[in-house]
Enzyme design. Sequence first.
Site, PDB file in Angstrom:
ATOM      1  CG  ASP A  98     -24.506  50.500  13.647  1.00  0.00           C
ATOM      2  OD1 ASP A  98     -24.093  50.707  14.790  1.00  0.00           O
ATOM      3  OD2 ASP A  98     -25.600  49.953  13.389  1.00  0.00           O
ATOM      4  CB  CYS A 150     -46.131  20.022  30.099  1.00  0.00           C
ATOM      5  SG  CYS A 150     -45.660  21.539  29.225  1.00  0.00           S
ATOM      6  CE  LYS A 157     -27.316  54.451  50.450  1.00  0.00           C
ATOM      7  NZ  LYS A 157     -27.271  53.142  49.790  1.00  0.00           N
TER       8      LYS A 157
END
Length: 659
Positions: free
Chosen positions: A38, A402, A114
């Site tokens: 960095d 819920c 592949k």
Amino acid sequence: MEEQAVKQQMQELIAQINYHNQKYYVEDAPEIDDYEYDMLYRQLQQLENDHPEWIQPDSPTQRVGGAPLNTFEKVEHEVPMESLHDSFSEEELMDFDRRVREVVSDPVYIVEPKFDGLSVSLEYRDGLFVRGSTRGDGLVGEDVTENLRTVRTVPLKLSRPVPYLEVRGEVYMSHESFFKLAARQELNDEKPFKNPRNAAAGSLRQKNPRITATRTLDIFVFNVQQVYGEELHSHKQSLDFLKELGFPVPPSYKACPTMQEVIEEVRRIGELRGSLGYSIDGAVVKVDDFSQRSLLGSTAKFPKWAEAFKYPPEEKETKLLEIEINVGRTGVLTPTGIFEPVTLAGTTVSRATLHNQDFITEKDIRIGDTVVLRKAGEIIPEVVSVAAHNPDAEPYRIPEVCPSCGGPVTREEGEAAIRCTNPECPAQLVRHMIHFSSRDAMDIDGLGPALIEQLVERELVASPADLYRLTQPQLQELERMGEKSSQNLLQAIERSKENDLYRLVYALGIPHIGLKAAKLLAAHFGSMDAIFQASAEEIAEIDGFGGIMAESVRQFFDLSSTAHLIGRLRDAGVNLLSKTVVNDTRFAGKIFVLTGTLPTMTRAEASAVIEKLGGKVSGSVSKKTSYVLAGEEAGSKLTKAQQLGVPILTEEEFLQMVD
């Protein structure tokens, strides 16, 4: 610092960073830690900011992506990018070998994985990357150069200046990057990609390269299409050559002199599928010797010197033990099947999504059933079918409350998803907070997703209203939050209290209510209290609102949790009144459509001017459109306006109307 010394330092930094990129991304053998990297990168950025005229095309800073593209230019491939003939059994591979041996003697084959991604061409002149294109139909593709520059494993400069080189590779998205992208899409309430291949293809064909840069794509390069200044005689030699130049090549490419060795290598690659960090859907068998390839030639569709072996999807039976309901960050209740563990594609599977109630009903999935599992795209487990019902099992229904907060759930007409409607549901908190603080909503600068996740994890916030109770000591305990950054964030939170009402309405995340609808709602009623008291019929009278939108608003404000949230925001001093007062109505009844890039204004700025003068901004051109405000690189909207005879304004003409 003298000019020559600065240029020299920039070149040295570019060389260093590109070397460490190669070690980290291609060779998986980093030599420095992230902090050191960095610091090098930041040093280069600073020099380039000071001297933009000296930025080099191979600088790692150029991977961030350029300006958005209006369209992709067509690219004709000088060397066709052929597809491969598929085999699905070892007997078919033996047939391929027999066809080859009818033309050439003693062929040696190269076997390699592949990859399941998007095939592209990369072109280099004097060692520098100059153009990249998609395969298209094999003869004509699309220029995606700027997007390919953002792919960290595409070398911008080769290890030596080959006069001209064109290579073929496969752009893919790793499983790790795919799951991270899916999590971000869920947070943003976007439809996630189905698999890594779709994600890679969709990301590479973004009109905005900066979006592609955020998707963390990678590439494997496996073919030399054209080369000047280098003699290559075999496929293995070409792969060694590509590796030497700095390309990421297939991790294994084995030379096999007999078909039995080919089959053994194909089996070995197949057994590795589940342990790889990326998707493969087969193995490729290629004749190694280029002179033998020339003798074999191609059919109208495929080269006769190569064959793709496709692995069949592995399916196994197991027992469904229970169904667990998870609440996503967008409030969607997702059923997950818990199974007796079974090994699929090299990994142990004990969980798989059951998507939604329609999926469960269609396949008649019941707890205790014996089901057939497989991995979609070799990565995501899925239920294919029910093999046998448990005699005592009942049809399964997703609960009507819920499981996270106990609040009511709803299913909108035409949608498969069942959602929790509670704006303070803990399971949705991170997503709500991200939306609440976003630029178009409360615009709290500095409050990004990473910081929000910290606030939630530390239990410093359990509702958007808690933002207005945060203190500097609390913020300074968080990662990367020092005295100055915490002060700035608190100032941004304080500023947000003065926002116009429409921003808060949009920030609440009412289903079906976007930014435009929030502006209409706030301007029409003038205060949050008036919106609370309005009936669905009164809301539906707003020009631009429909019955579904009006009902959604009414249902949202009928929730006790909504009243609780607004009450806390009021106590915190958040503005609940509309500041939008239209005194000048010269654009009243006028509908504008914006397209292209304006010389001095952003679209948002132009839209704000139009709305301030009583006009409306639409996203599509129709006979009702009053004006089209067009900038550079205007697209199909401009064409349609010309066809319909809609008046077209330049920015200068628009500003004269405003003046």
